[in-house]
Design an enzyme around this catalytic site. Structure first.
Site, short mmCIF file in Angstrom:
data_model
loop_
_atom_site.label_atom_id
_atom_site.label_comp_id
_atom_site.label_asym_id
_atom_site.label_seq_id
_atom_site.Cartn_x
_atom_site.Cartn_y
_atom_site.Cartn_z
N ASP A 38 65.73 26.77 118.39
CA ASP A 38 66.64 27.04 117.27
C ASP A 38 66.17 28.15 116.35
OD1 ASP A 38 68.40 25.06 118.05
OD2 ASP A 38 67.48 23.52 116.81
N ARG A 39 64.86 28.22 116.10
CA ARG A 39 64.38 29.06 115.00
C ARG A 39 63.36 30.08 115.50
NH1 ARG A 39 64.51 23.96 113.72
NH2 ARG A 39 62.25 23.66 113.88
N GLU A 78 74.26 19.99 107.60
CA GLU A 78 75.30 20.69 108.34
C GLU A 78 76.72 20.30 107.91
OE1 GLU A 78 72.68 21.39 112.39
OE2 GLU A 78 74.12 19.74 112.34
N ARG A 129 76.66 15.51 108.19
CA ARG A 129 75.93 14.81 109.25
C ARG A 129 74.79 14.02 108.63
NH1 ARG A 129 72.77 18.21 114.05
NH2 ARG A 129 71.31 16.58 114.73
N ASP A 130 74.77 12.72 108.86
CA ASP A 130 73.64 11.87 108.48
C ASP A 130 72.76 11.73 109.72
OD1 ASP A 130 71.89 9.70 108.07
OD2 ASP A 130 73.25 8.74 106.65
N ASP A 133 80.28 10.59 114.32
CA ASP A 133 79.05 11.22 114.80
C ASP A 133 78.75 10.80 116.24
OD1 ASP A 133 76.86 12.88 114.69
OD2 ASP A 133 75.92 11.87 112.98
N ARG A 182 76.97 15.05 123.98
CA ARG A 182 77.90 16.07 123.51
C ARG A 182 78.81 16.50 124.66
NH1 ARG A 182 73.58 19.56 119.75
NH2 ARG A 182 73.06 17.80 118.39
N TYR A 194 78.63 21.45 118.64
CA TYR A 194 78.98 21.41 117.22
C TYR A 194 80.48 21.66 117.05
CZ TYR A 194 74.12 21.59 115.47
OH TYR A 194 72.83 21.30 115.15
#
EC number: 3.2.1.18
Length: 469
Positions: A151-152, A277, A292-293, A324, A371, A406
């Site tokens: 991701d980063r 998010e 989003r929790d 979710d 997903r 997402y």
């Protein structure tokens, strides 16, 4: 008529003609001077005062040519005054959602130079919609695309294209970012761009193409933001940011920004336990977010933002059909409006919902555990009645055999109402598809409609066996 009378008559006629010509020349001169000076003035419709054109933002330079006999005058038409958006129109009444856009990025990557991306979203200025995504600093058919599941990285940048235009090599890189949000206040774009080390990241605030402000990590644990559009009302833009644990207590703040400058920061308050998010939409005179929790709940947190006094409240969507993933099956899932349901709360996925009177429209993956697939529906009483489960107007966006990811909301202002639209990220590649080394996505976009609609499924559609490794 004797000769003297003829001379007098001819002289009188000549004098009359000369006088008329003289008056016409005076009229032309007055008109020329008037138009010359009026090109620097505009009539204000509010109070009929004359205002100079220069301070007004000119969107289009229009020239009108006026012909008077042999004189050509150029008259500049004063542009319409550009104003801040206030989103005060009512929400459109809808029966469901209709297809709007699909970019087919992965399919096109099989034979073209298309960026590797994730975390896409859509946002619109007053005249046009744009798609955004976080690029990985590489195209798909490039060895740098290996291991882009992460991701980063410092190579990630925010990409921006007109909606429906895939992220090709000519795509604009707006800023350096591995987390972002963007919105248009009616005058210019604001981009919130987070990058840097996990323990000491920086959020840059870019307005109208210029860096205006910044803020550093306040909890030294992955400062992050919405991954979808922020919202601006009367020149004040709000963005939800979180810093802290992704699976425990974190520190969420709501930032209020005016023309790129942070003017106030409010801590999260209310009953929401964990917020990440957020998918936000204007709910005049405030802003409402569905989030989003990632800690305790598979029911989604609600954050209500008061733009005028900077106050914050939070709760959870009341619908017992929760949004979710992962989550319990619909028979055993629950939500009672105020607190997380403590049902498969760890992990999650970005999503959206919006209120419609006492009811709620929402989208979610079809799978309860992964997903995969995507569906939308309306829950009667889902905004106001605890654990309500009466579902109507269900639509399949992506069938359950295909991957999703997402999803988020964006709002479009029409002539009489504000329409709600959503996008779905269609993830391909790693981890599930191990034939390839990359991870990327395409998107599909739907908007609310008051008309009728049919059925279908709109997956990514790329054959992974035809894709570069």
């Amino acid at each position: 008529m004797n000769p003297n009378q003829k001379i007098i008559t001819i002289g009188s006629v000549s004098l009359t003609i000369a006088t008329i010509c003289f008056l016409m020349q005076i009229a032309i001169l007055v008109t020329t001077v008037t138009l010359h000076f009026k090109q620097y003035e505009c009539d204000s419709p509010a109070n009929n005062q004359v205002m100079p054109c220069e301070p007004i933002i000119i969107e289009r330079n229009i020239t009108e040519i006026v012909y008077l006999t042999n004189t050509t005058i150029e008259k500049e038409i004063c542009p319409k005054l550009v104003e801040y958006r206030n989103w005060s129109k009512p929400q459109c009444k809808i029966t469901g959602f209709a297809p709007f856009s699909k970019d087919n990025s992965i399919r096109l990557s099989a034979g073209g130079d298309i960026w590797v991306t994730r975390e896409p979203y859509v946002s619109c200025d007053p005249g046009k919609c744009y798609q955004f995504a976080l690029g990985q600093g590489t195209t798909l058919d490039n060895k740098h695309s290996n291991d882009t599941i992460h991701d980063r990285t410092p190579h990630r940048t925010l990409l921006m294209n007109e909606l429906g235009v895939p992220f090709h090599l000519g795509t604009r890189q707006v800023c350096i970012a591995w987390s972002s949000s963007s919105c248009h206040d009616g005058k210019a774009w604001l981009h919130v761009c987070v990058t840097g080390y996990d323990k000491n990241a920086t959020a840059s605030f870019i307005y109208d193409g210029r860096l205006v402000d910044s803020i550093g990590s306040w909890s030294q644990n992955i400062l992050r933001t919405q991954e979808s559009e922020c919202v601006c009302i009367n020149g004040t833009c709000t963005v939800v940011m979180t810093d802290g644990s992704a699976s425990g207590r974190a520190d969420t703040k709501i930032l209020f920004i005016e023309e790129g400058k942070i003017v106030h920061t409010s801590p999260l308050s209310g009953s929401a336990q964990h917020v990440e998010e957020c998918s936000c939409y204007p709910r005049y005179p405030g802003v409402r977010c569905i989030c989003r929790d990632n800690w305790k709940g598979s029911n989604r947190p609600v954050v209500d933002i008061n733009v005028k006094d900077y106050s914050i409240d939070s709760s959870y969507v009341c619908s017992g059909l929760v949004g979710d993933t992962p989550r319990n099956n619909d028979r055993s899932s629950s939500s009672y409006c105020r607190n997380p349901n403590n049902e498969k709360g760890t992990h999650g996925v970005k999503g959206w919902a919006f209120d419609d009177g006492n009811d709620v429209w929402m989208g979610r993956t079809i799978s309860e555990d992964s997903r995969s697939g995507y569906e939308t529906f309306k829950v009667i009483g889902g905004w106001s009645t605890p654990n309500s489960k009466l579902q109507i107007n269900r639509q399949v966006i992506v069938d359950s055999d295909n991957r999703s990811g997402y999803s988020g909301i964006f709002s479009v202002e029409g002539k009489s109402c504000i329409n709600r639209c959503f996008y779905v990220e269609l993830i391909r590649g790693r981890e599930q598809e191990t034939r390839v080394w990359w991870t990327s996505n395409s998107i599909v976009v739907f908007c609310g409609t008051s008309g009728t609609y049919g059925t279908g499924s709109w997956p990514d559609g790329a054959d992974i066996n035809l894709m570069p490794i």
